[in-house]
Scaffold this motif. Structure first.
Motif, PDB file in Angstrom:
ATOM      1  N   TRP A 236       9.795   6.657  -5.664  1.00 41.85           N
ATOM      2  CA  TRP A 236       9.381   7.172  -4.361  1.00 41.85           C
ATOM      3  C   TRP A 236       7.866   7.061  -4.224  1.00 41.85           C
ATOM      4  CZ3 TRP A 236      12.225   7.660  -0.334  1.00 41.85           C
ATOM      5  CH2 TRP A 236      11.701   8.285   0.801  1.00 41.85           C
ATOM      6  N   ARG A 237       7.413   6.660  -3.043  1.00 43.11           N
ATOM      7  CA  ARG A 237       5.976   6.447  -2.835  1.00 43.11           C
ATOM      8  C   ARG A 237       5.404   7.375  -1.748  1.00 43.11           C
ATOM      9  NH1 ARG A 237       2.198   1.697  -2.242  1.00 43.11           N
ATOM     10  NH2 ARG A 237       1.461   1.610  -0.113  1.00 43.11           N
ATOM     11  N   LYS A 238       6.253   7.752  -0.795  1.00 37.20           N
ATOM     12  CA  LYS A 238       5.761   8.355   0.444  1.00 37.20           C
ATOM     13  C   LYS A 238       5.728   9.895   0.370  1.00 37.20           C
ATOM     14  CE  LYS A 238       9.082   6.296   2.879  1.00 37.20           C
ATOM     15  NZ  LYS A 238       9.826   6.018   4.121  1.00 37.20           N
ATOM     16  N   PRO A 252       1.361   7.919   2.843  1.00 37.25           N
ATOM     17  CA  PRO A 252       0.143   8.676   3.144  1.00 37.25           C
ATOM     18  C   PRO A 252      -1.124   7.824   3.064  1.00 37.25           C
ATOM     19  CG  PRO A 252       1.111   9.396   1.054  1.00 37.25           C
ATOM     20  CD  PRO A 252       2.011   8.330   1.602  1.00 37.25           C
ATOM     21  N   ASN A 253      -1.028   6.633   2.535  1.00 42.08           N
ATOM     22  CA  ASN A 253      -2.212   5.767   2.539  1.00 42.08           C
ATOM     23  C   ASN A 253      -2.143   4.716   3.648  1.00 42.08           C
ATOM     24  OD1 ASN A 253      -4.734   5.685   1.263  1.00 42.08           O
ATOM     25  ND2 ASN A 253      -4.214   3.763   0.208  1.00 42.08           N
ATOM     26  N   ARG A 254      -1.331   5.003   4.659  1.00 45.47           N
ATOM     27  CA  ARG A 254      -1.313   4.212   5.903  1.00 45.47           C
ATOM     28  C   ARG A 254      -1.436   5.142   7.103  1.00 45.47           C
ATOM     29  NH1 ARG A 254      -1.479   1.328   2.378  1.00 45.47           N
ATOM     30  NH2 ARG A 254      -0.366  -0.600   1.887  1.00 45.47           N
ATOM     31  N   LEU A 312     -10.981  -2.969  -8.822  1.00 42.21           N
ATOM     32  CA  LEU A 312     -11.767  -1.923  -8.168  1.00 42.21           C
ATOM     33  C   LEU A 312     -11.985  -2.344  -6.714  1.00 42.21           C
ATOM     34  CD1 LEU A 312     -13.358   0.645  -8.058  1.00 42.21           C
ATOM     35  CD2 LEU A 312     -15.254  -0.484  -9.219  1.00 42.21           C
ATOM     36  N   LEU A 313     -11.474  -1.491  -5.819  1.00 40.29           N
ATOM     37  CA  LEU A 313     -11.529  -1.808  -4.391  1.00 40.29           C
ATOM     38  C   LEU A 313     -12.608  -0.989  -3.710  1.00 40.29           C
ATOM     39  CD1 LEU A 313      -7.671  -1.652  -3.744  1.00 40.29           C
ATOM     40  CD2 LEU A 313      -9.069  -3.703  -4.158  1.00 40.29           C
ATOM     41  N   MET A 314     -13.217  -1.600  -2.707  1.00 42.26           N
ATOM     42  CA  MET A 314     -14.211  -0.884  -1.912  1.00 42.26           C
ATOM     43  C   MET A 314     -13.976  -1.178  -0.439  1.00 42.26           C
ATOM     44  SD  MET A 314     -17.224  -3.109  -3.578  1.00 42.26           S
ATOM     45  CE  MET A 314     -17.883  -3.900  -2.133  1.00 42.26           C
ATOM     46  N   THR A 353     -13.380  -6.039  -1.646  1.00 43.85           N
ATOM     47  CA  THR A 353     -12.649  -5.294  -0.617  1.00 43.85           C
ATOM     48  C   THR A 353     -11.158  -5.589  -0.791  1.00 43.85           C
ATOM     49  OG1 THR A 353     -12.685  -7.066   1.003  1.00 43.85           O
ATOM     50  CG2 THR A 353     -14.584  -5.592   0.985  1.00 43.85           C
ATOM     51  N   ALA A 354     -10.342  -4.613  -0.414  1.00 42.61           N
ATOM     52  CA  ALA A 354      -8.888  -4.807  -0.542  1.00 42.61           C
ATOM     53  C   ALA A 354      -8.453  -6.038   0.238  1.00 42.61           C
ATOM     54  CB  ALA A 354      -8.146  -3.571  -0.037  1.00 42.61           C
ATOM     55  N   ALA A 355      -9.045  -6.225   1.407  1.00 42.01           N
ATOM     56  CA  ALA A 355      -8.654  -7.372   2.238  1.00 42.01           C
ATOM     57  C   ALA A 355      -8.921  -8.682   1.517  1.00 42.01           C
ATOM     58  CB  ALA A 355      -9.400  -7.332   3.563  1.00 42.01           C
ATOM     59  N   LEU A 358      -6.908  -8.066  -2.702  1.00 37.95           N
ATOM     60  CA  LEU A 358      -5.539  -7.570  -2.905  1.00 37.95           C
ATOM     61  C   LEU A 358      -4.693  -8.002  -1.713  1.00 37.95           C
ATOM     62  CD1 LEU A 358      -4.219  -5.767  -5.153  1.00 37.95           C
ATOM     63  CD2 LEU A 358      -4.515  -3.839  -3.616  1.00 37.95           C
ATOM     64  N   TYR A 359      -4.730  -7.214  -0.670  1.00 42.23           N
ATOM     65  CA  TYR A 359      -4.129  -7.574   0.614  1.00 42.23           C
ATOM     66  C   TYR A 359      -4.732  -6.613   1.620  1.00 42.23           C
ATOM     67  CZ  TYR A 359      -1.160  -3.805  -1.188  1.00 42.23           C
ATOM     68  OH  TYR A 359      -0.717  -2.632  -1.757  1.00 42.23           O
ATOM     69  N   PRO A 360      -4.838  -7.010   2.893  1.00 39.35           N
ATOM     70  CA  PRO A 360      -5.395  -6.082   3.873  1.00 39.35           C
ATOM     71  C   PRO A 360      -4.438  -4.920   4.127  1.00 39.35           C
ATOM     72  CG  PRO A 360      -4.764  -8.167   4.911  1.00 39.35           C
ATOM     73  CD  PRO A 360      -4.492  -8.315   3.452  1.00 39.35           C
ATOM     74  N   GLY A 363      -5.334   2.138   7.717  1.00 38.24           N
ATOM     75  CA  GLY A 363      -4.913   3.541   7.711  1.00 38.24           C
ATOM     76  C   GLY A 363      -5.012   4.216   6.357  1.00 38.24           C
ATOM     77  N   GLY A 364      -5.811   3.646   5.442  1.00 41.12           N
ATOM     78  CA  GLY A 364      -5.997   4.268   4.128  1.00 41.12           C
ATOM     79  C   GLY A 364      -7.116   5.297   4.144  1.00 41.12           C
ATOM     80  N   SER A 365      -7.109   6.159   3.158  1.00 45.48           N
ATOM     81  CA  SER A 365      -8.122   7.221   3.107  1.00 45.48           C
ATOM     82  C   SER A 365      -9.528   6.648   2.939  1.00 45.48           C
ATOM     83  CB  SER A 365      -7.824   8.171   1.950  1.00 45.48           C
ATOM     84  OG  SER A 365      -7.799   7.475   0.722  1.00 45.48           O
ATOM     85  N   TYR A 379     -14.774   4.311  -3.315  1.00 43.24           N
ATOM     86  CA  TYR A 379     -14.047   3.331  -4.140  1.00 43.24           C
ATOM     87  C   TYR A 379     -12.592   3.725  -4.308  1.00 43.24           C
ATOM     88  CZ  TYR A 379     -18.606   1.597  -5.790  1.00 43.24           C
ATOM     89  OH  TYR A 379     -19.867   1.070  -5.866  1.00 43.24           O
ATOM     90  N   THR A 380     -11.764   2.716  -4.539  1.00 48.47           N
ATOM     91  CA  THR A 380     -10.376   2.943  -4.967  1.00 48.47           C
ATOM     92  C   THR A 380     -10.151   2.186  -6.272  1.00 48.47           C
ATOM     93  OG1 THR A 380      -9.536   3.166  -2.712  1.00 48.47           O
ATOM     94  CG2 THR A 380      -7.936   2.562  -4.387  1.00 48.47           C
ATOM     95  N   TYR A 381      -9.795   2.910  -7.305  1.00 49.40           N
ATOM     96  CA  TYR A 381      -9.439   2.262  -8.578  1.00 49.40           C
ATOM     97  C   TYR A 381      -7.940   2.035  -8.602  1.00 49.40           C
ATOM     98  CZ  TYR A 381     -14.071   3.285 -10.432  1.00 49.40           C
ATOM     99  OH  TYR A 381     -15.417   3.331 -10.623  1.00 49.40           O
TER     100      TYR A 381
HETATM  101  O1  0X9 Z   1      -1.400  -0.430  -0.620  1.00 46.67           O
HETATM  102  C1  0X9 Z   1      -2.134   0.491  -0.958  1.00 46.67           C
HETATM  103  O2  0X9 Z   1      -2.222   1.537  -0.331  1.00 46.67           O
HETATM  104  C2  0X9 Z   1      -2.975   0.357  -2.229  1.00 46.67           C
HETATM  105  N1  0X9 Z   1      -2.274  -0.315  -3.237  1.00 46.67           N
HETATM  106  S1  0X9 Z   1      -1.012   0.394  -3.952  1.00 46.67           S
HETATM  107  O3  0X9 Z   1      -0.383  -0.598  -4.750  1.00 46.67           O
HETATM  108  N2  0X9 Z   1      -1.543   1.501  -4.925  1.00 46.67           N
HETATM  109  O4  0X9 Z   1      -0.164   0.957  -2.982  1.00 46.67           O
HETATM  110  C3  0X9 Z   1      -4.239  -0.398  -1.898  1.00 46.67           C
HETATM  111  C4  0X9 Z   1      -5.035   0.323  -0.938  1.00 46.67           C
HETATM  112  C5  0X9 Z   1      -6.341  -0.285  -0.657  1.00 46.67           C
HETATM  113  N3  0X9 Z   1      -6.790   0.233   0.538  1.00 46.67           N
HETATM  114  C6  0X9 Z   1      -7.221   1.503   0.720  1.00 46.67           C
HETATM  115  N4  0X9 Z   1      -7.448   2.288  -0.255  1.00 46.67           N
HETATM  116  N5  0X9 Z   1      -7.375   1.873   1.954  1.00 46.67           N
END
Ligand code: 0X9
Ligand code: ZN
Length: 419
Positions: A236-238, A252-254, A312-314, A353-355, A358-360, A363-365, A379-381
Motif C-alpha cells: 500500500w502506498r496511499k 499523498p505525494n501528488r 538525490l532529487l531537488m 531534478t526529478a523531471a 527520474l520522471y516528472p 503535486g509533491g511536497s 531535497y528528496t532522498y
Molecule cells: O513518485 C514519487 O512521488 C517519488 N518516487 S517514489 O518512488 N518514492 O514514489 C518521487 C518524487 C519526486 N518528486 C517530489 N518529491 N515531488
C-alpha cells in the motif's frame, strides 16, 4: 474421546490467539508472488504494464523511465513472461516468493518485543511510543510535536530537537518529512535512527549538527497508510480516505497544491498508486501538515525520505526548469552524497531534478514547499535498495549514511553562508 475434543479446542484457541496477535488471518501474504526487475524501452514497459493491469493483481513500481519492479501474481506469471519476451524486455528475478521476504521484516510478534530497535520494522504505535519516551528522557531540549492529523484519526507525530544556545539567537529550522509513501519502510526506520543518533551520539560532528538547527522530524507522515502496510497490504502506498465510489486512498505525494493533477498523476480514485485526490489538499494529512509547515518561520532545510532509487532529487519535480539556486543545490547535494559514500563505499546513482533524472511528478511536497514557502534548500532522498524490502538487519547501514548525508548538507551550506 475427551482427548481429541480437548486437542481441537486447544488448537482452535491457539489458532484464534495466534491469528489475532500476528494478524495472519487478514494480512495479504503474497504467497508465491514473484518480484522482477524489468528494464527496456518505455513503450515496451508501458505495454507490459497495461496488459497485466487489465487482469489486476500485479503491482508495478516505476523506478525510472527505463526500469520498473513488478510484483507478479502466480496466475499471471506465464502471461508476464510472454509479454516481456514479445516486448524484448530484460527480466531479472528478484524474489521467487515475496511472502517469505515479508514474513521476516517485522519483529517476531510472540517475542513480545515492543521497544523500537533498528533490526526490524515497527508499526505506528511503537514509533510513537519511542518519540514519547525520548521526549521524556531529554525534556529540556526536545518536545513531542504534532504536525497534523490522519483520516482515521491518528496524529502525525514528530520530535522537535532544539538545544539551548548562549547568544539567544534563533536557529534555522531543519525539517524532515518521512514515510509519506506507506510501503517505503526504510524511510521511517532511518529517520528514527537519525533521531537516535542526534540524541545520543558522542561524535563531535554529530553533536555540532544537532546544535546548529531547530529540528522538526516526522518519521511517518502517512500513519494510516503505514499502519495498513503492517496489517493488511505490504504494498500500500496511499492514504486511507474513502472516495464516493468506495475506492480507498490518494497518493499523498501528488496531493499538494502546486501544479496539482498534472504529471504522473492519476485522476482515477481506484488507481493503486498515483491517484492525486479529488482536489489539491483533499487529504487531511497533506492539508494539516502543510498548514503546520506554513507556520514555521526561518526554515532553511526541507528534506524528505523515500525509497528506492539511490538518487538525490531537488526541485522542481514536474518541469525541467531550474530554480534560481540550482547550482548551489547541486553543490550542497553532491557534498551530502560524498559524505554518505564514505560510510559504506556505495555511491548514489545521480543527483538532479526529478523531471530530469527520474520522471516528472506534480503535486509533491517538495515543489509545494519550494514554491509556496520559498525554502532555500529542499531535497528528496530516494534511499537505496532494489525493492521495498530493505533487509531489516541492514537498517543501520543506511541509517549511518543518512547521518553523514545530513552532516554533508549542513557543512556545505554553512561554507556557502546559507546560515
Ligand atoms: O513518485 C514519487 O512521488 C517519488 N518516487 S517514489 O518512488 N518514492 O514514489 C518521487 C518524487 C519526486 N518528486 C517530489 N518529491 N515531488
Ligand atoms: Zn515515495
Amino acid at each position: 474421546m475427551l482427548f481429541p475434543k480437548l486437542t481441537l479446542i486447544l488448537c482452535t484457541f491457539l489458532y484464534v490467539h495466534v491469528t489475532q496477535v500476528v494478524g495472519v488471518d487478514k494480512y495479504k501474504d503474497y504467497k508465491n508472488y514473484k518480484s522482477y526487475e524489468v528494464t527496456g524501452n518505455s513503450n515496451g514497459l508501458n505495454n507490459l504494464k497495461n496488459a497485466l493491469q487489465e487482469d489486476g493483481n500485479s503491482i508495478f513500481y516505476f523506478g525510472g523511465v527505463s526500469s520498473t519492479e513488478v510484483v507478479v501474481a502466480p496466475e499471471l506469471n506465464i502471461k508476464f513472461r510472454e509479454i516481456a519476451s514479445r516486448e524484448k524486455l530484460n527480466v531479472t528475478l528478484l524474489y521467487s516468493d515475496i511472502s517469505k521476504i515479508i514474513r521476516f521484516e517485522k519483529p517476531w510478534p510472540l517475542r513480545g518485543k515492543q521497544e523500537l530497535s533498528w533490526d526490524a520494522y515497527y508499526d505506528v504505535p511503537v514509533i510513537n511510543k519511542y518519540l514519547k519516551n525520548v521526549s521524556r528522557t531529554y525534556p529540556t531540549w526536545t518536545n513531542l510535536i504534532v504536525g497534523g492529523q490522519s483520516y482515521e484519526g491518528r496524529q502525525i507525530r514528530g520530535l522537535r530537537i532544539n538545544t539551548p544556545i548562549d547568544n539567544g539567537e534563533t536557529k534555522p529550522v531543519f525539517f524532515i518529512e518521512s514515510g509519506i509513501h506507506a510501503r517505503e519502510w526504510i524511510a521511517p526506520a532511518v529517520t528514527t535512527y537519525f533521531i537516535n543518533q542526534l540524541l545520543t551520539s558522542s561524535d563531535p560532528n554529530v553533536k555540532r549538527l544537532r546544535d546548529q538547527f531547530d529540528w522538526r522530524i516526522f518519521p511517518s507522515v502517512n500513519p494510516d497508510g503505514y499502519h495498513y502496510t503492517h496489517t493488511f497490504d505490504r504494498f500500500w502506498r496511499k492514504t486511507r480516505s474513502i472516495s464516493p465510489n468506495g475506492c480507498v486512498g490518494a497518493d499523498p505525494n501528488r496531493n499538494w497544491d502546486y501544479n496539482w493533477g498534472q504529471e504522473s498523476s492519476s485522476h482515477e480514485p481506484c488507481n493503486y498508486q498515483t491517484y492525486c485526490g479529488s482536489q489539491p489538499f483533499s487529504e487531511i494529512e497533506t492539508r494539516s501538515l502543510s498548514s503546520y509547515i506554513s507556520r514555521i518561520k526561518n526554515m532553511l532545510f526541507y528534506v524528505s525520505f523515500h525509497s528506492y532509487a539511490a538518487v538525490l532529487l531537488m526541485p522542481l519535480s514536474d518541469s525541467r526548469q531550474h530554480v534560481e539556486n540550482y547550482d548551489d543545490l547541486i553543490r550542497i547535494g553532491k557534498a551530502s552524497l560524498d559524505y554518505g559514500y564514505k560510510v559504506n563505499n556505495v555511491r548514489y546513482k545521480n543527483i538532479g531534478t526529478a523531471a530530469e533524472i527520474l520522471y516528472p511528478a506534480s503535486g509533491g511536497s517538495m515543489d509545494w514547499v519550494r514554491n509556496t514557502l520559498r525554502t532555500p534548500l529542499v531535497y528528496t532522498y530516494e534511499l537505496r535498495g532494489n525493492s521495498f524490502h530493505w533487509p531489516p538487519s541492514r537498517i543501520t547501514e543506511q541509517g549511518d549514511e543518512v547521518v553523514q548525508m545530513m552532516l554533508g548538507l549542513a557543512t556545505e551550506a554553512k561554507k556557502m553562508e546559507y546560515f
